[in-house]
Design a protein around this motif. Structure first.
Motif, PDB file in Angstrom:
ATOM      1  N   ASP A   1      58.852  63.981  19.049  1.00 28.09           N
ATOM      2  CA  ASP A   1      59.112  65.228  18.335  1.00 28.09           C
ATOM      3  C   ASP A   1      60.616  65.388  18.108  1.00 28.09           C
ATOM      4  O   ASP A   1      61.420  65.238  19.033  1.00 28.09           O
ATOM      5  CB  ASP A   1      58.591  66.423  19.127  1.00 28.09           C
TER       6      ASP A   1
ATOM      7  N   HIS B   1      49.787  57.444   7.061  1.00 25.32           N
ATOM      8  CA  HIS B   1      49.270  58.552   6.245  1.00 25.32           C
ATOM      9  C   HIS B   1      47.819  58.332   5.834  1.00 25.32           C
ATOM     10  O   HIS B   1      47.248  59.170   5.119  1.00 25.32           O
ATOM     11  CB  HIS B   1      50.145  58.716   5.000  1.00 25.32           C
TER      12      HIS B   1
ATOM     13  N   ASP C   1      50.343  63.958  16.354  1.00 26.66           N
ATOM     14  CA  ASP C   1      50.074  65.151  17.174  1.00 26.66           C
ATOM     15  C   ASP C   1      48.859  64.932  18.067  1.00 26.66           C
ATOM     16  O   ASP C   1      48.064  65.849  18.314  1.00 26.66           O
ATOM     17  CB  ASP C   1      49.857  66.394  16.298  1.00 26.66           C
TER      18      ASP C   1
ATOM     19  N   ARG D   1      42.452  67.458   6.189  1.00 21.97           N
ATOM     20  CA  ARG D   1      43.153  68.435   7.021  1.00 21.97           C
ATOM     21  C   ARG D   1      44.197  67.747   7.896  1.00 21.97           C
ATOM     22  O   ARG D   1      45.340  68.217   8.012  1.00 21.97           O
ATOM     23  CB  ARG D   1      42.158  69.196   7.907  1.00 21.97           C
ATOM     24  N   ARG D   2      43.824  66.636   8.484  1.00 23.64           N
ATOM     25  CA  ARG D   2      44.767  65.936   9.352  1.00 23.64           C
ATOM     26  C   ARG D   2      45.896  65.292   8.551  1.00 23.64           C
ATOM     27  O   ARG D   2      47.052  65.274   8.975  1.00 23.64           O
ATOM     28  CB  ARG D   2      44.025  64.895  10.194  1.00 23.64           C
TER      29      ARG D   2
ATOM     30  N   ARG E   1      49.107  67.326   7.478  1.00 28.10           N
ATOM     31  CA  ARG E   1      50.217  67.567   8.408  1.00 28.10           C
ATOM     32  C   ARG E   1      51.296  66.504   8.278  1.00 28.10           C
ATOM     33  O   ARG E   1      52.300  66.548   8.985  1.00 28.10           O
ATOM     34  CB  ARG E   1      49.692  67.587   9.842  1.00 28.10           C
TER      35      ARG E   1
ATOM     36  N   LEU F   1      46.479  73.915   1.161  1.00 28.85           N
ATOM     37  CA  LEU F   1      46.607  74.966   2.170  1.00 28.85           C
ATOM     38  C   LEU F   1      46.001  76.288   1.717  1.00 28.85           C
ATOM     39  O   LEU F   1      45.979  77.239   2.486  1.00 28.85           O
ATOM     40  CB  LEU F   1      48.090  75.173   2.518  1.00 28.85           C
TER      41      LEU F   1
ATOM     42  N   GLU G   1      54.860  71.960   5.063  1.00 30.64           N
ATOM     43  CA  GLU G   1      55.265  72.211   6.442  1.00 30.64           C
ATOM     44  C   GLU G   1      54.731  71.138   7.385  1.00 30.64           C
ATOM     45  O   GLU G   1      54.042  71.419   8.384  1.00 30.64           O
ATOM     46  CB  GLU G   1      54.823  73.613   6.887  1.00 30.64           C
ATOM     47  N   PRO G   2      55.054  69.884   7.097  1.00 26.84           N
ATOM     48  CA  PRO G   2      54.477  68.782   7.869  1.00 26.84           C
ATOM     49  C   PRO G   2      55.093  68.669   9.262  1.00 26.84           C
ATOM     50  O   PRO G   2      56.263  68.994   9.480  1.00 26.84           O
ATOM     51  CB  PRO G   2      54.842  67.552   7.024  1.00 26.84           C
ATOM     52  N   GLY G   3      54.293  68.177  10.187  1.00 27.42           N
ATOM     53  CA  GLY G   3      54.815  67.861  11.508  1.00 27.42           C
ATOM     54  C   GLY G   3      55.531  66.536  11.529  1.00 27.42           C
ATOM     55  O   GLY G   3      56.363  66.278  12.410  1.00 27.42           O
TER      56      GLY G   3
END
Length: 251
Positions: free
Chosen positions: A25, A47, A60, A83-84, A87, A115, A163-165
């Motif tokens: 992170d 991806h 995550d 959905r996954r 992110r 979204l 707003e990707p992680g």
């Protein structure tokens, strides 16, 4: 992001071989290596734009595109896979903007479609991001009306709008001339300074020096060397790494 023992073949050719990489992170990890080393393929596998032949990748803590059932991996239903994947932000070498949409609508499209953000909110987010990229006055322009550097900054804004992680950048400066490269590099340095979690495939060694916490050196789909950026770039342990860096800094 964690990749473990990832293998990927294109026909009879091994493109990725036993690739194991972690991105913590807030960390920026740079993938370097000669053309054809498998850098872009690895990003596409992260991806889930391409599937792996063995091994696994989690973001995550969750598998992307698969779930585990009885010790085996099986494909997720399309909605859950989407959905996954949402992110993960992905910035491509050649921008991949929608040619029929303005800069503003390119950036607003993902939040609206994936979204389910209301149009007004999506466009407000897009305007904010374009302003951050120095493109507020270009929001009504179409990709054909923008320079390469401007298009790449729109592409970065589009990825950030979700707003990707995890943010993936595939050769983000390679298609640009030196002046435009500087524009995009400044944006990427800013993102690294914000401790965005990023995985960057690039030949741009000066950019790597500016942004990377760690470096992974790939050749023929295999990791030759990885470690802290200062160590790999300034005191590489492997002769193949030394030869590559020498060639990249003298051409």
């Amino acid at each position: 992001m964690s990749a473990r023992n990832v293998h990927k073949n294109h026909g009879s050719r091994a493109v990725l071989r036993d690739v194991t990489i972690d991105v913590g992170d807030g960390e920026t990890v740079a993938l370097i290596g000669p053309s054809g080393a498998g850098k872009s393929t690895f990003l596409r596998c992260v991806h889930h734009l391409e599937t792996v032949d063995s091994g696994h990748i989690t973001v995550d803590g969750e598998l992307v595109g698969y779930r585990e059932a009885g010790g085996f991996l099986e494909p997720l239903p399309d909605r859950e896979a989407a959905r996954r994947r949402a992110r993960i932000g992905h910035v491509f070498q050649h921008f991949h903007l929608f040619r029929h949409l303005t800069a503003l609508d390119n950036v607003a499209y993902g939040p609206r479609a994936a979204l389910r953000l209301p149009a007004r909110a999506a466009r407000a987010r897009a305007r904010e991001l374009l302003a951050r990229m120095g493109l507020a006055e270009w929001e009504r322009h179409y990709p054909r009306q923008l320079s390469g550097g401007q298009q790449q900054r729109v592409a970065i804004a589009r990825a950030l709008a979700m707003e990707p992680g995890l943010l993936l950048l595939d050769e983000p400066t390679s298609a640009l001339d030196p002046e435009l490269r500087a524009e995009v590099a400044a944006v990427i340095r800013q993102l690294a300074g914000e401790q965005r979690t990023m995985l960057v495939a690039t030949h741009d060694i000066p950019l790597v020096r500016d942004i990377a916490d760690r470096v992974v050196f790939l050749v023929d789909g295999h990791i030759v060397e990885q470690g802290p950026a200062a160590v790999v770039l300034d005191a590489p342990a492997h002769e193949r790494t030394r030869a590559f860096l020498t060639r990249m800094t003298t051409t």
